[in-house]
Each structure stands twice: as C-alpha cells, then as structure tokens.
Design a protein around this motif. Structure first.
Motif, PDB file in Angstrom:
ATOM      1  N   PRO A  31      43.511  16.521 -11.517  1.00 16.13           N
ATOM      2  CA  PRO A  31      43.595  15.341 -12.380  1.00 16.13           C
ATOM      3  C   PRO A  31      42.227  14.710 -12.584  1.00 16.13           C
ATOM      4  O   PRO A  31      41.333  14.854 -11.759  1.00 16.13           O
ATOM      5  N   VAL A  32      42.084  14.001 -13.695  1.00 15.29           N
ATOM      6  CA  VAL A  32      40.829  13.339 -14.001  1.00 15.29           C
ATOM      7  C   VAL A  32      40.568  12.279 -12.953  1.00 15.29           C
ATOM      8  O   VAL A  32      41.434  11.477 -12.630  1.00 15.29           O
ATOM      9  N   ARG A  33      39.368  12.290 -12.390  1.00 10.15           N
ATOM     10  CA  ARG A  33      38.987  11.276 -11.425  1.00 10.15           C
ATOM     11  C   ARG A  33      38.682   9.975 -12.140  1.00 10.15           C
ATOM     12  O   ARG A  33      38.526   9.933 -13.341  1.00 10.15           O
TER      13      ARG A  33
ATOM     14  N   SER B 259      15.334  14.597 -15.983  1.00  9.25           N
ATOM     15  CA  SER B 259      16.485  15.483 -15.813  1.00  9.25           C
ATOM     16  C   SER B 259      17.382  15.037 -14.655  1.00  9.25           C
ATOM     17  O   SER B 259      18.528  15.434 -14.576  1.00  9.25           O
ATOM     18  N   VAL B 260      16.849  14.202 -13.754  1.00  9.87           N
ATOM     19  CA  VAL B 260      17.644  13.643 -12.650  1.00  9.87           C
ATOM     20  C   VAL B 260      17.455  12.134 -12.663  1.00  9.87           C
ATOM     21  O   VAL B 260      16.320  11.650 -12.682  1.00  9.87           O
ATOM     22  N   VAL B 261      18.577  11.402 -12.678  1.00  9.08           N
ATOM     23  CA  VAL B 261      18.516   9.940 -12.604  1.00  9.08           C
ATOM     24  C   VAL B 261      19.395   9.463 -11.457  1.00  9.08           C
ATOM     25  O   VAL B 261      20.350  10.134 -11.073  1.00  9.08           O
ATOM     26  N   ARG B 262      19.042   8.283 -10.935  1.00  8.93           N
ATOM     27  CA  ARG B 262      19.803   7.682  -9.838  1.00  8.93           C
ATOM     28  C   ARG B 262      20.263   6.299 -10.261  1.00  8.93           C
ATOM     29  O   ARG B 262      19.453   5.507 -10.741  1.00  8.93           O
ATOM     30  N   VAL B 263      21.571   6.049 -10.093  1.00 10.41           N
ATOM     31  CA  VAL B 263      22.143   4.743 -10.397  1.00 10.41           C
ATOM     32  C   VAL B 263      23.084   4.359  -9.263  1.00 10.41           C
ATOM     33  O   VAL B 263      23.424   5.182  -8.414  1.00 10.41           O
ATOM     34  N   ARG B 264      23.523   3.102  -9.277  1.00 10.20           N
ATOM     35  CA  ARG B 264      24.515   2.638  -8.320  1.00 10.20           C
ATOM     36  C   ARG B 264      25.868   2.584  -9.029  1.00 10.20           C
ATOM     37  O   ARG B 264      25.931   2.413 -10.237  1.00 10.20           O
TER      38      ARG B 264
ATOM     39  N   ILE C 271      29.629   4.832 -17.843  1.00  5.61           N
ATOM     40  CA  ILE C 271      29.599   3.940 -16.684  1.00  5.61           C
ATOM     41  C   ILE C 271      29.968   4.743 -15.447  1.00  5.61           C
ATOM     42  O   ILE C 271      31.049   5.332 -15.367  1.00  5.61           O
ATOM     43  N   ALA C 272      29.074   4.752 -14.475  1.00  3.09           N
ATOM     44  CA  ALA C 272      29.296   5.470 -13.216  1.00  3.09           C
ATOM     45  C   ALA C 272      30.178   4.610 -12.320  1.00  3.09           C
ATOM     46  O   ALA C 272      29.807   3.488 -11.989  1.00  3.09           O
ATOM     47  N   GLN C 273      31.332   5.125 -11.937  1.00  5.19           N
ATOM     48  CA  GLN C 273      32.268   4.352 -11.118  1.00  5.19           C
ATOM     49  C   GLN C 273      32.334   4.826  -9.673  1.00  5.19           C
ATOM     50  O   GLN C 273      32.565   4.031  -8.785  1.00  5.19           O
ATOM     51  N   VAL C 274      32.189   6.134  -9.443  1.00  4.88           N
ATOM     52  CA  VAL C 274      32.408   6.715  -8.130  1.00  4.88           C
ATOM     53  C   VAL C 274      31.128   7.386  -7.632  1.00  4.88           C
ATOM     54  O   VAL C 274      30.530   8.187  -8.356  1.00  4.88           O
ATOM     55  N   PRO C 275      30.687   7.059  -6.396  1.00  4.62           N
ATOM     56  CA  PRO C 275      29.486   7.718  -5.853  1.00  4.62           C
ATOM     57  C   PRO C 275      29.647   9.238  -5.832  1.00  4.62           C
ATOM     58  O   PRO C 275      30.737   9.761  -5.625  1.00  4.62           O
ATOM     59  N   GLY C 276      28.542   9.931  -6.057  1.00  7.45           N
ATOM     60  CA  GLY C 276      28.527  11.388  -6.050  1.00  7.45           C
ATOM     61  C   GLY C 276      27.416  11.899  -6.944  1.00  7.45           C
ATOM     62  O   GLY C 276      26.651  11.118  -7.511  1.00  7.45           O
ATOM     63  N   THR C 277      27.317  13.202  -7.066  1.00  2.00           N
ATOM     64  CA  THR C 277      26.337  13.836  -7.944  1.00  2.00           C
ATOM     65  C   THR C 277      27.085  14.501  -9.085  1.00  2.00           C
ATOM     66  O   THR C 277      28.021  15.262  -8.859  1.00  2.00           O
TER      67      THR C 277
ATOM     68  N   VAL D  71      24.893   9.078  -8.133  1.00  2.00           N
ATOM     69  CA  VAL D  71      25.471   7.739  -8.051  1.00  2.00           C
ATOM     70  C   VAL D  71      25.634   7.365  -6.586  1.00  2.00           C
ATOM     71  O   VAL D  71      26.311   8.075  -5.831  1.00  2.00           O
ATOM     72  N   SER D  72      25.006   6.247  -6.192  1.00  2.00           N
ATOM     73  CA  SER D  72      25.154   5.757  -4.819  1.00  2.00           C
ATOM     74  C   SER D  72      26.176   4.640  -4.795  1.00  2.00           C
ATOM     75  O   SER D  72      26.743   4.285  -5.826  1.00  2.00           O
TER      76      SER D  72
END
Length: 158
Positions: free
Chosen positions: A36-38, A79-84, A129-135, A153-154
């Motif tokens: 299922p879609v996370r 090519s790599v970004v970091r967000v919360r 919008i990043a909701q869940v931590p992970g890569t 995503v942290s």
C-alpha cells in the motif's frame, strides 16, 4: 501454402490458450500483493498550531521549502538533498526540455511511488512534502539513464 497458414494459426491459438489458462506468468506482481501507498504529501496535513490545511491551498502555505533541486543540462542539482519531515522539496525546471520527478521504487518492487510529477515543462516547478523519515531515490522518467537523485528525510522539525 494453405496448410502452412493453418498450422501457424493453430500454433498461435494453442499459445494463446496456454496463456489464458495459466495467467501472465510468475514474474509479474500480483495485484493483491502490492504494497500500500505509504504516508505522503497527499494525506491530510496538520500545521504545528493544529489547524488543518485545506485542499487546494498553495503548497508554500503547507510546508516550508527545505531544499530546491534545479533541473538543468539533463541533471538534477544537487543530486542529493537533505530535509526534515514536514519540509518540502521544490523541483525547478531550468532546462530547455520537459522533465519528470518519480520516486524510483524499482520496476518489479510491487510498491507504488510516493510522488510522481507528470511532465514539468521549462520554467515550471513541482513540490513534494516529505512526511516520513527515510531515503527516497528518484528519477526523471524521460531521461532515467542520466537524471537521478536522492532525498534524505530526517526527523520532524518539532
């Protein structure tokens, strides 16, 4: 010549019958086994003050931009970004051709991607919008051999 055509048609019909009886094969994901879609940007978003974001409200009002990725010269930069968690990633097309942004879950993973932009024409943007931590790995489906990247995503901003 007529016999040859009849034999070819008979063999083709037999092959179709075998596929119809046995199914498409075991290497394809079965619909009921799809993951299922996370949780993603398409779920109800709640602000830090507890108010609910209404559908159709501009993305900038939903989440602060944590990173911007520019599409130029058939590449994502950086090519790599970091967000919360809770921040958004904005993709801006500064190239002279259209691009897409699609979470790369793998062709045979059975998972549905969390984000998919559709075509982004030059000068336009896509925001997730990043909701869940992970890569999260992503690609441009129009140029997958040269355009790929990652979003890391942290934990939340709170």
């Amino acid at each position: 010549m007529g016999r040859l055509v009849a034999i070819v048609l008979l063999v083709a019909a037999a092959g179709i019958a075998v596929i119809a009886v046995n199914g498409p094969g075991k290497d394809k994901p079965v619909t009921d086994r799809l993951t299922p879609v996370r949780e993603s940007s398409h779920v109800t978003t709640v602000r830090a003050d507890g108010s609910v974001v209404t559908p159709g409200e501009p993305v900038s009002a939903r989440a602060p931009v944590g990173a911007t990725v520019v599409m130029r010269n058939l590449a994502f930069a950086p090519s790599v970004v970091r967000v919360r968690a809770g921040q958004s990633v904005r993709f801006v097309n500064h190239d002279d051709v259209a691009h897409t942004v699609l979470q790369n879950v793998g062709a045979r993973s059975g998972e549905l991607p969390l984000f998919e932009s559709g075509r982004i024409v030059p000068g336009r943007t896509f925001t997730w919008i990043a909701q869940v931590p992970g890569t999260y790995r992503y690609i441009c489906t129009l140029h997958p051999s040269v355009m790929s990247g990652r979003i890391v995503v942290s934990g939340s901003n709170a």
